[in-house]
Design a protein around this motif. Sequence first.
Motif, PDB file in Angstrom:
ATOM      1  N   GLU A 106      91.819   7.608  45.379  1.00  0.00           N
ATOM      2  CA  GLU A 106      93.314   8.347  44.134  1.00  0.00           C
ATOM      3  C   GLU A 106      92.883   9.525  43.959  1.00  0.00           C
ATOM      4  O   GLU A 106      93.753  10.253  43.245  1.00  0.00           O
ATOM      5  CB  GLU A 106      92.405   7.667  43.281  1.00  0.00           C
ATOM      6  CG  GLU A 106      92.560   5.900  42.941  1.00  0.00           C
ATOM      7  CD  GLU A 106      92.100   5.359  41.693  1.00  0.00           C
ATOM      8  OE1 GLU A 106      92.308   4.394  41.439  1.00  0.00           O
ATOM      9  OE2 GLU A 106      91.234   5.647  41.025  1.00  0.00           O
ATOM     10  N   HIS A 107      91.939  10.574  44.005  1.00  0.00           N
ATOM     11  CA  HIS A 107      91.823  11.949  43.460  1.00  0.00           C
ATOM     12  C   HIS A 107      92.766  12.659  44.675  1.00  0.00           C
ATOM     13  O   HIS A 107      93.335  13.594  44.088  1.00  0.00           O
ATOM     14  CB  HIS A 107      90.282  12.363  43.520  1.00  0.00           C
ATOM     15  CG  HIS A 107      90.320  13.962  43.452  1.00  0.00           C
ATOM     16  ND1 HIS A 107      90.206  14.383  41.933  1.00  0.00           N
ATOM     17  CD2 HIS A 107      90.056  15.071  44.543  1.00  0.00           C
ATOM     18  CE1 HIS A 107      89.648  16.015  42.876  1.00  0.00           C
ATOM     19  NE2 HIS A 107      90.050  16.272  43.643  1.00  0.00           N
ATOM     20  N   ALA A 109      95.319  11.525  46.531  1.00  0.00           N
ATOM     21  CA  ALA A 109      96.176  10.873  46.478  1.00  0.00           C
ATOM     22  C   ALA A 109      97.531  11.725  46.042  1.00  0.00           C
ATOM     23  O   ALA A 109      97.174  12.495  44.974  1.00  0.00           O
ATOM     24  CB  ALA A 109      96.734   9.951  45.558  1.00  0.00           C
ATOM     25  N   LEU A 112     100.447   7.210  42.987  1.00  0.00           N
ATOM     26  CA  LEU A 112      99.943   5.615  42.864  1.00  0.00           C
ATOM     27  C   LEU A 112     100.876   4.614  42.526  1.00  0.00           C
ATOM     28  O   LEU A 112     101.710   4.940  41.747  1.00  0.00           O
ATOM     29  CB  LEU A 112      98.856   5.661  42.336  1.00  0.00           C
ATOM     30  CG  LEU A 112      97.383   6.467  42.854  1.00  0.00           C
ATOM     31  CD1 LEU A 112      96.709   6.664  41.883  1.00  0.00           C
ATOM     32  CD2 LEU A 112      96.582   5.911  44.040  1.00  0.00           C
ATOM     33  N   GLU A 114     100.806   0.390  42.200  1.00  0.00           N
ATOM     34  CA  GLU A 114      99.611  -0.694  42.056  1.00  0.00           C
ATOM     35  C   GLU A 114     101.222  -2.268  41.839  1.00  0.00           C
ATOM     36  O   GLU A 114     102.026  -2.182  40.979  1.00  0.00           O
ATOM     37  CB  GLU A 114      98.764  -0.413  40.925  1.00  0.00           C
ATOM     38  CG  GLU A 114      97.807   0.027  41.309  1.00  0.00           C
ATOM     39  CD  GLU A 114      96.710   0.090  40.818  1.00  0.00           C
ATOM     40  OE1 GLU A 114      96.175  -1.810  40.478  1.00  0.00           O
ATOM     41  OE2 GLU A 114      95.796   0.731  39.721  1.00  0.00           O
ATOM     42  N   PRO A 123      93.522   1.330  36.528  1.00  0.00           N
ATOM     43  CA  PRO A 123      93.115   2.528  35.171  1.00  0.00           C
ATOM     44  C   PRO A 123      94.545   2.707  33.743  1.00  0.00           C
ATOM     45  O   PRO A 123      93.915   3.015  33.460  1.00  0.00           O
ATOM     46  CB  PRO A 123      94.206   3.437  36.767  1.00  0.00           C
ATOM     47  CG  PRO A 123      93.971   2.487  38.208  1.00  0.00           C
ATOM     48  CD  PRO A 123      94.169   1.324  37.397  1.00  0.00           C
ATOM     49  N   ARG A 156      88.151   6.534  35.759  1.00  0.00           N
ATOM     50  CA  ARG A 156      89.492   6.832  37.361  1.00  0.00           C
ATOM     51  C   ARG A 156      90.043   6.958  36.579  1.00  0.00           C
ATOM     52  O   ARG A 156      91.387   7.423  36.500  1.00  0.00           O
ATOM     53  CB  ARG A 156      89.192   5.694  37.433  1.00  0.00           C
ATOM     54  CG  ARG A 156      88.264   5.251  38.772  1.00  0.00           C
ATOM     55  CD  ARG A 156      87.904   3.740  39.491  1.00  0.00           C
ATOM     56  NE  ARG A 156      89.577   3.263  39.703  1.00  0.00           N
ATOM     57  CZ  ARG A 156      89.936   2.558  40.356  1.00  0.00           C
ATOM     58  NH1 ARG A 156      89.279   0.789  39.419  1.00  0.00           N
ATOM     59  NH2 ARG A 156      90.995   1.680  40.261  1.00  0.00           N
ATOM     60  N   THR A 159      92.422  10.096  37.238  1.00  0.00           N
ATOM     61  CA  THR A 159      93.616  10.564  37.248  1.00  0.00           C
ATOM     62  C   THR A 159      95.078  10.129  36.875  1.00  0.00           C
ATOM     63  O   THR A 159      95.721  11.142  36.497  1.00  0.00           O
ATOM     64  CB  THR A 159      93.486   8.892  38.356  1.00  0.00           C
ATOM     65  OG1 THR A 159      92.289   8.790  39.256  1.00  0.00           O
ATOM     66  CG2 THR A 159      94.760   9.149  39.249  1.00  0.00           C
ATOM     67  N   LYS A 166      98.372  12.039  37.905  1.00  0.00           N
ATOM     68  CA  LYS A 166      99.078  11.638  39.421  1.00  0.00           C
ATOM     69  C   LYS A 166     100.337  11.119  38.324  1.00  0.00           C
ATOM     70  O   LYS A 166      99.936  10.143  37.520  1.00  0.00           O
ATOM     71  CB  LYS A 166      97.800  11.044  40.865  1.00  0.00           C
ATOM     72  CG  LYS A 166      96.734  11.757  41.220  1.00  0.00           C
ATOM     73  CD  LYS A 166      97.263  12.964  41.073  1.00  0.00           C
ATOM     74  CE  LYS A 166      96.429  13.342  41.995  1.00  0.00           C
ATOM     75  NZ  LYS A 166      95.500  13.032  42.803  1.00  0.00           N
ATOM     76  N   TYR A 168     102.486   7.604  38.678  1.00  0.00           N
ATOM     77  CA  TYR A 168     101.861   6.550  38.336  1.00  0.00           C
ATOM     78  C   TYR A 168     102.603   4.935  38.643  1.00  0.00           C
ATOM     79  O   TYR A 168     103.345   5.053  37.529  1.00  0.00           O
ATOM     80  CB  TYR A 168     100.858   5.990  37.876  1.00  0.00           C
ATOM     81  CG  TYR A 168     100.033   4.681  37.798  1.00  0.00           C
ATOM     82  CD1 TYR A 168      98.961   4.504  38.605  1.00  0.00           C
ATOM     83  CD2 TYR A 168     100.065   4.036  36.817  1.00  0.00           C
ATOM     84  CE1 TYR A 168      98.112   3.348  38.624  1.00  0.00           C
ATOM     85  CE2 TYR A 168      99.716   2.333  36.715  1.00  0.00           C
ATOM     86  CZ  TYR A 168      98.240   2.098  37.894  1.00  0.00           C
ATOM     87  OH  TYR A 168      97.802   0.803  37.568  1.00  0.00           O
ATOM     88  N   THR A 223      96.392  -1.510  45.942  1.00  0.00           N
ATOM     89  CA  THR A 223      96.950  -0.734  45.311  1.00  0.00           C
ATOM     90  C   THR A 223      98.057   0.664  46.084  1.00  0.00           C
ATOM     91  O   THR A 223      96.651   0.138  47.760  1.00  0.00           O
ATOM     92  CB  THR A 223      95.963   0.502  44.914  1.00  0.00           C
ATOM     93  OG1 THR A 223      94.992  -0.544  44.293  1.00  0.00           O
ATOM     94  CG2 THR A 223      95.403   1.498  44.689  1.00  0.00           C
ATOM     95  N   ALA A 225      98.093   4.444  48.015  1.00  0.00           N
ATOM     96  CA  ALA A 225      97.596   5.482  47.586  1.00  0.00           C
ATOM     97  C   ALA A 225      99.071   6.418  48.883  1.00  0.00           C
ATOM     98  O   ALA A 225      98.400   6.226  50.073  1.00  0.00           O
ATOM     99  CB  ALA A 225      96.059   6.055  47.409  1.00  0.00           C
TER     100      ALA A 225
END
Length: 283
Positions: A106-107, A109, A112, A114, A123, A156, A159, A166, A168, A223, A225
Motif C-alpha cells: 500500500e505504501h 502503490a 488502490l 478494493e 482502510p 494502515r 495510506t 493515495k 482510493y 485489493t 494495488a
Amino acid sequence: MGTKRDATARQMRLAVELRRLREAADLSSREAAALLGVNSVQISQIESGVSGVSEKRLRRLAAHYSCSDSELIDALVVMATDRTRGWWEEYRGHLPTPFLDLAELEHHATSLREAQFLYVPGPLQTEDYARAVYAYRVPELPREELELRVQHRMRRKVTLEGPTPKPYKAVIHEAALRIMVSDRAASRAQLSRVIQLSEADHIAVRVIPFGLEHFAGATSAMTYAEEAVPRLDTVVRDGPHGAAFIDSEAQLGSFRTLFRKVESVSLGPERSRDFIHRLAKEL
C-alpha cells in the motif's frame, strides 16, 4: 550486494520480474551469468530474492535481455535500490509476514482499488469494527496479538489520511454494510466513518445494493494495488489460509476486468453516500 534474510513480497516481486525478463530473452541462468561476468549461483540467488542486485547490474541485465521498456527498467531500479524501512517494520516478528507485505504494498502503490462483499474494507474500518472482526477468529487470538492486529490495521490508514494520501476506490456490497460484526452503536459509527471518508476528493466509495439484478460477482473480492508501471501491479486476495499476492499479467488483466464490471453496476459516489446515510438511520 550481500544475501539477505526473509525477503519481503516487494523484493520477491523484483526477483520474479528479473526471471521473467531472462526467460523472455530465452536465456538460461548460466548464459545470463556469463553475460554479466558472474556465476550462475549469483543469478539464481537474485532471482529467488536471496540476494539483492545493484542498479548497475540490473541495467546491464536488462540490456542483455534486450528489454527496451525504459519505464519498467526504471521502476525495477527503484524497487532494487529503495531502502525504506516503514512503520510496518515495527511489527516484524510480532505479526505474520503478510500483514507487513500488505502495508508495504500500500505504501508503494500509486493508487488502490478494493471490492468487498462481506466486510468493510480494512482502510475504512473503525477500531471497534476491526477488533470485532479479529476477535471472531478461530482459534481465538491471544489478547496481545489481537490488539497488535487492530493497531496495525489502524496505522494502515496513513495510506488514505497521511500527508500524501493515495487515490482510493472502494466498491462495497450492501451486505458488508448491513452485517453487524459488533453491536449497533459500533455499526452506526462504522457507517458514519465510511460516509466521512467518502467525502474526501481522493476517495470514492460505491455501493452495490441487494436489489441489483444480474449480479454474480460476489466472488470478486480483492485489493488492487496499482504501480507506476501496470505490469508491476498486484492483487491481494484474502482466503482461509491467509492473503495471496497475485502478479501474473494474465491474472492482473482478469482482475482489472472484474473490478470494472463490479464498479460499472454499482451506484455512483453521491448515490452511494445517500444510500449509506439511509442505512445508518435504520440502526
